[in-house]
Design an enzyme around this catalytic site. Structure first.
Site, PDB file in Angstrom:
ATOM      1  N   TYR A 120      -2.108  -1.444  10.835  1.00  0.00           N
ATOM      2  CA  TYR A 120      -2.344  -1.922   9.463  1.00  0.00           C
ATOM      3  C   TYR A 120      -1.145  -1.572   8.571  1.00  0.00           C
ATOM      4  O   TYR A 120      -0.599  -2.443   7.869  1.00  0.00           O
ATOM      5  CB  TYR A 120      -3.631  -1.292   8.885  1.00  0.00           C
ATOM      6  N   LYS A 148       2.071  -3.952   6.479  1.00  0.00           N
ATOM      7  CA  LYS A 148       2.529  -3.882   5.083  1.00  0.00           C
ATOM      8  C   LYS A 148       4.046  -3.667   5.043  1.00  0.00           C
ATOM      9  O   LYS A 148       4.756  -4.305   4.266  1.00  0.00           O
ATOM     10  CB  LYS A 148       1.800  -2.760   4.328  1.00  0.00           C
ATOM     11  N   SER A 207       0.837  -1.199   0.000  1.00  0.00           N
ATOM     12  CA  SER A 207       0.000   0.000   0.000  1.00  0.00           C
ATOM     13  C   SER A 207       0.870   1.246   0.000  1.00  0.00           C
ATOM     14  O   SER A 207       1.972   1.255   0.587  1.00  0.00           O
ATOM     15  CB  SER A 207      -0.852  -0.027   1.270  1.00  0.00           C
TER      16      SER A 207
HETATM   17  P1  NAD Z   1     -11.068  -6.916   0.740  1.00  0.00           P
HETATM   18  O1  NAD Z   1     -11.335  -6.951   2.197  1.00  0.00           O
HETATM   19  O2  NAD Z   1     -12.213  -6.612  -0.182  1.00  0.00           O
HETATM   20  O3  NAD Z   1     -10.429  -8.314   0.273  1.00  0.00           O
HETATM   21  C1  NAD Z   1      -9.591  -9.059   1.105  1.00  0.00           C
HETATM   22  C2  NAD Z   1     -10.086 -10.516   1.066  1.00  0.00           C
HETATM   23  O4  NAD Z   1      -9.225 -11.309   1.867  1.00  0.00           O
HETATM   24  C3  NAD Z   1     -11.489 -10.672   1.608  1.00  0.00           C
HETATM   25  O5  NAD Z   1     -12.271 -11.417   0.681  1.00  0.00           O
HETATM   26  C4  NAD Z   1     -11.309 -11.453   2.918  1.00  0.00           C
HETATM   27  O6  NAD Z   1     -12.387 -12.305   3.169  1.00  0.00           O
HETATM   28  C5  NAD Z   1     -10.018 -12.192   2.644  1.00  0.00           C
HETATM   29  N1  NAD Z   1      -9.207 -12.542   3.818  1.00  0.00           N
HETATM   30  C6  NAD Z   1      -8.721 -11.719   4.790  1.00  0.00           C
HETATM   31  N2  NAD Z   1      -7.960 -12.422   5.655  1.00  0.00           N
HETATM   32  C7  NAD Z   1      -7.962 -13.711   5.238  1.00  0.00           C
HETATM   33  C8  NAD Z   1      -7.363 -14.904   5.691  1.00  0.00           C
HETATM   34  N3  NAD Z   1      -6.597 -14.929   6.799  1.00  0.00           N
HETATM   35  N4  NAD Z   1      -7.567 -16.052   5.000  1.00  0.00           N
HETATM   36  C9  NAD Z   1      -8.317 -16.059   3.882  1.00  0.00           C
HETATM   37  N5  NAD Z   1      -8.918 -14.949   3.396  1.00  0.00           N
HETATM   38  C10 NAD Z   1      -8.735 -13.800   4.067  1.00  0.00           C
HETATM   39  O7  NAD Z   1      -9.860  -5.910   0.505  1.00  0.00           O
HETATM   40  P2  NAD Z   1      -9.259  -5.311  -0.828  1.00  0.00           P
HETATM   41  O8  NAD Z   1      -9.573  -3.877  -0.878  1.00  0.00           O
HETATM   42  O9  NAD Z   1      -9.601  -6.172  -1.979  1.00  0.00           O
HETATM   43  O10 NAD Z   1      -7.710  -5.427  -0.487  1.00  0.00           O
HETATM   44  C11 NAD Z   1      -6.917  -6.514  -0.930  1.00  0.00           C
HETATM   45  C12 NAD Z   1      -5.494  -6.327  -0.432  1.00  0.00           C
HETATM   46  O11 NAD Z   1      -4.996  -5.075  -0.918  1.00  0.00           O
HETATM   47  C13 NAD Z   1      -5.351  -6.281   1.081  1.00  0.00           C
HETATM   48  O12 NAD Z   1      -4.161  -6.938   1.453  1.00  0.00           O
HETATM   49  C14 NAD Z   1      -5.258  -4.784   1.382  1.00  0.00           C
HETATM   50  O13 NAD Z   1      -4.532  -4.541   2.562  1.00  0.00           O
HETATM   51  C15 NAD Z   1      -4.496  -4.302   0.159  1.00  0.00           C
HETATM   52  N6  NAD Z   1      -4.729  -2.880  -0.139  1.00  0.00           N
HETATM   53  C16 NAD Z   1      -6.014  -2.405  -0.257  1.00  0.00           C
HETATM   54  C17 NAD Z   1      -6.228  -1.058  -0.517  1.00  0.00           C
HETATM   55  C18 NAD Z   1      -7.623  -0.494  -0.602  1.00  0.00           C
HETATM   56  O14 NAD Z   1      -7.781   0.699  -0.400  1.00  0.00           O
HETATM   57  N7  NAD Z   1      -8.642  -1.296  -0.906  1.00  0.00           N
HETATM   58  C19 NAD Z   1      -5.127  -0.202  -0.678  1.00  0.00           C
HETATM   59  C20 NAD Z   1      -3.853  -0.723  -0.570  1.00  0.00           C
HETATM   60  C21 NAD Z   1      -3.661  -2.063  -0.287  1.00  0.00           C
HETATM   61  C1  WQD Z   2      -9.385   9.663   0.841  1.00  0.00           C
HETATM   62  C2  WQD Z   2      -9.543  11.162   1.079  1.00  0.00           C
HETATM   63  C3  WQD Z   2      -9.883  11.715   3.386  1.00  0.00           C
HETATM   64  C4  WQD Z   2     -13.765   9.677   3.704  1.00  0.00           C
HETATM   65  C5  WQD Z   2      -6.967   4.593   3.110  1.00  0.00           C
HETATM   66  C6  WQD Z   2      -5.933   3.855   3.920  1.00  0.00           C
HETATM   67  C7  WQD Z   2      -4.804   3.399   3.046  1.00  0.00           C
HETATM   68  C8  WQD Z   2      -5.327   2.584   1.846  1.00  0.00           C
HETATM   69  C9  WQD Z   2      -6.456   3.273   1.141  1.00  0.00           C
HETATM   70  C10 WQD Z   2      -5.201   0.260   2.320  1.00  0.00           C
HETATM   71  C11 WQD Z   2      -8.804  11.669   2.314  1.00  0.00           C
HETATM   72  C12 WQD Z   2     -11.122  12.050   2.572  1.00  0.00           C
HETATM   73  C13 WQD Z   2     -12.574  10.188   3.233  1.00  0.00           C
HETATM   74  C14 WQD Z   2     -14.799  10.582   4.105  1.00  0.00           C
HETATM   75  C15 WQD Z   2     -13.384  12.415   3.489  1.00  0.00           C
HETATM   76  N1  WQD Z   2      -5.873   1.329   2.261  1.00  0.00           N
HETATM   77  N2  WQD Z   2     -12.392  11.530   3.119  1.00  0.00           N
HETATM   78  N3  WQD Z   2     -14.567  11.927   3.970  1.00  0.00           N
HETATM   79  O1  WQD Z   2      -7.190   7.629   3.835  1.00  0.00           O
HETATM   80  O2  WQD Z   2      -6.171   7.959   1.540  1.00  0.00           O
HETATM   81  O3  WQD Z   2      -6.347   5.699   2.476  1.00  0.00           O
HETATM   82  O4  WQD Z   2      -7.456   3.693   2.080  1.00  0.00           O
HETATM   83  O5  WQD Z   2      -4.047   0.117   2.197  1.00  0.00           O
HETATM   84  O6  WQD Z   2      -3.946   2.649   3.835  1.00  0.00           O
HETATM   85  O7  WQD Z   2      -5.446   4.728   4.932  1.00  0.00           O
HETATM   86  O8  WQD Z   2      -8.394   6.828   1.747  1.00  0.00           O
HETATM   87  O9  WQD Z   2     -10.712   6.913   0.924  1.00  0.00           O
HETATM   88  O10 WQD Z   2     -10.299   6.979   3.413  1.00  0.00           O
HETATM   89  O11 WQD Z   2      -9.691   8.955   2.025  1.00  0.00           O
HETATM   90  O12 WQD Z   2     -13.218  13.637   3.390  1.00  0.00           O
HETATM   91  O13 WQD Z   2     -15.867  10.166   4.564  1.00  0.00           O
HETATM   92  O14 WQD Z   2     -10.940  11.426   1.324  1.00  0.00           O
HETATM   93  O15 WQD Z   2      -9.663  12.670   4.379  1.00  0.00           O
HETATM   94  O16 WQD Z   2      -8.350  12.958   2.030  1.00  0.00           O
HETATM   95  P1  WQD Z   2      -6.986   7.145   2.473  1.00  0.00           P
HETATM   96  P2  WQD Z   2      -9.847   7.349   2.043  1.00  0.00           P
END
Ligand code: NAD
Ligand code: WQD
Length: 331
Positions: A148, A152, A124
């Site tokens: 969290y 990562k 991330s």
């Molecule tokens: P998500 O929660 O939709 O998908 C994650 C999936 O993993 C889910 O289906 C959940 O059931 C499964 N899971 C969690 N722990 C598990 C375990 N121990 N065994 C088996 N299954 C398990 O999330 P996402 O948004 O698709 O994110 C996917 C990956 O990307 C995650 O590792 C997340 O940290 C990373 N990521 C997400 C974002 C974001 O903003 N969505 C940003 C950066 C990184």
């Molecule tokens: C985006 C912008 C908020 C909600 C998070 C995690 C990051 C990654 C992605 C997994 C910011 C603003 C948001 C609301 C708002 N996840 N906002 N009102 O914080 O950039 O990242 O998700 O890895 O680790 O921290 O994403 O979508 O929450 O926010 O004003 O109700 O929107 O302040 O500027 P963020 P976000």
């Protein structure tokens, strides 16, 4: 290739399964459905027009993971399975460290045992902390402000250390910026449990009338209009980035930003959504959210140079597709 996709029933994983199958690969999903629904598996197969093999298992379970590697000739692993709620990770750090770190260790151990040499990991942009934008892969990482983010940083370090002493192992660490949008079929997308933390699902739920108004967290940041800037990336572009990473994997550890390189403020996103869909999104300005940074966007040039991948879909497409999914979505 036969690809094991952990977390394949989730938001990014489900789109990646489709992209992998479209590119001719076979997919085996391992997911315990702790943050997704079984029906997503059917939807993935409907959209791709192909079968997937599904294991409902926890990927921290050594024996359950071993059984998959024993049954299938796995060519590569894409490891999405993880918990991702920043706020919950502060309240329940052990749950996050255990799930996100142990899963990475169990899977890499199975890869070593069964000679699987391709590993793609979901990291991330949060690992950059409050660095100067744009974020480049070579930057020193700054301490994460929550468990969290630490999971990562630690997983990246664990994978790097393992790859350094296993020269045949190829690892791609993908640092996602802010995923948004949904599949153009409208069948799969982001369906968070409870009140969304992230901006786009919050906006779509306000547009649907499920939530009254958006709370914009702060308008006094040093940005174009005072609201936070992020690099929103269409989830289908992100999915295609995984296919490119997997197919271009070479020995060693490779880190790539998957972003567009373009920042969008909260108010710009709200206006884009209103313009794209012709729906008003009421909002109010409230205090900053603790832990938020002003600006976060990628230098996305390395992925373009080395993987031949760039994001193709813009913020308007993300707003269309997120809204199409939300309109269709039934709890
Ligand atoms: P998500 O929660 O939709 O998908 C994650 C999936 O993993 C889910 O289906 C959940 O059931 C499964 N899971 C969690 N722990 C598990 C375990 N121990 N065994 C088996 N299954 C398990 O999330 P996402 O948004 O698709 O994110 C996917 C990956 O990307 C995650 O590792 C997340 O940290 C990373 N990521 C997400 C974002 C974001 O903003 N969505 C940003 C950066 C990184
Ligand atoms: C985006 C912008 C908020 C909600 C998070 C995690 C990051 C990654 C992605 C997994 C910011 C603003 C948001 C609301 C708002 N996840 N906002 N009102 O914080 O950039 O990242 O998700 O890895 O680790 O921290 O994403 O979508 O929450 O926010 O004003 O109700 O929107 O302040 O500027 P963020 P976000």
């Amino acid at each position: 290739m036969n690809i094991l996709v952990t977390g394949g029933a989730g938001y990014i994983g489900s789109h990646t399964c489709i992209a992998l199958m479209e590119a001719g690969h076979s997919v085996i999903i391992a997911d315990n459905l702790c943050n997704s629904k079984r029906e997503n598996i059917e939807k993935i197969m409907d959209v791709a027009g192909k079968e997937v093999t599904f294991y409902e298992i926890n990927v921290t379970d050594v024996e359950a993971v071993d059984a998959i590697f024993k049954n299938y000739k796995i060519d590569g692993v894409v490891h999405f399975a993880g918990l991702k709620a920043v706020g919950e990770s502060i309240e329940k750090p052990l749950k996050y460290y255990y799930n996100n770190i142990v899963s990475t260790m169990v899977l890499t151990k199975a890869c070593k045992k069964y000679g699987v040499n391709r590993f793609v990991f979901s990291s991330s942009a949060t690992v950059y902390g409050n660095n100067k934008v744009p974020f480049v892969e070579t930057m020193d990482l700054l301490p994460a402000t929550n468990p969290y983010g630490e999971t990562k940083v630690m997983s990246e370090q664990i994978l790097t250390d393992i790859a350094n002493v296993n020269p045949t192992l190829s690892v791609s660490i993908l640092r996602y910026f802010n995923p948004a949008g949904a599949h153009e079929s409208g069948l799969i997308g982001e369906a968070p449990n409870g009140i969304p933390n992230n901006l786009m699902p919050y906006v779509t739920q306000v547009a649907k009338g499920k939530l009254e108004k958006l709370r914009v967290f702060g308008n006094d940041y040093p940005t174009i209009d005072g609201t936070g800037i992020r690099d929103y990336i269409h989830v289908v572009d992100l999915a295609e980035g995984h296919v490119a990473a997997l197919e271009n994997l070479t020995e060693g550890v490779h880190i790539y930003n998957l972003g567009t390189g373009k920042g969008t403020s909260v108010l710009e996103l709200v206006r884009a959504f209103e313009e794209a869909n012709g729906i008003e999104v009421p909002y109010e300005i409230v205090d900053r959210r603790p832990g938020d940074i002003a600006s976060c966007y990628a230098d996305a040039s390395k992925a373009k140079r080395e993987l031949g991948w760039t994001a193709k879909r813009d913020i308007i497409a993300m707003c269309w597709d997120s809204w199409r999914f939300e309109k269709n979505y039934k709890e």
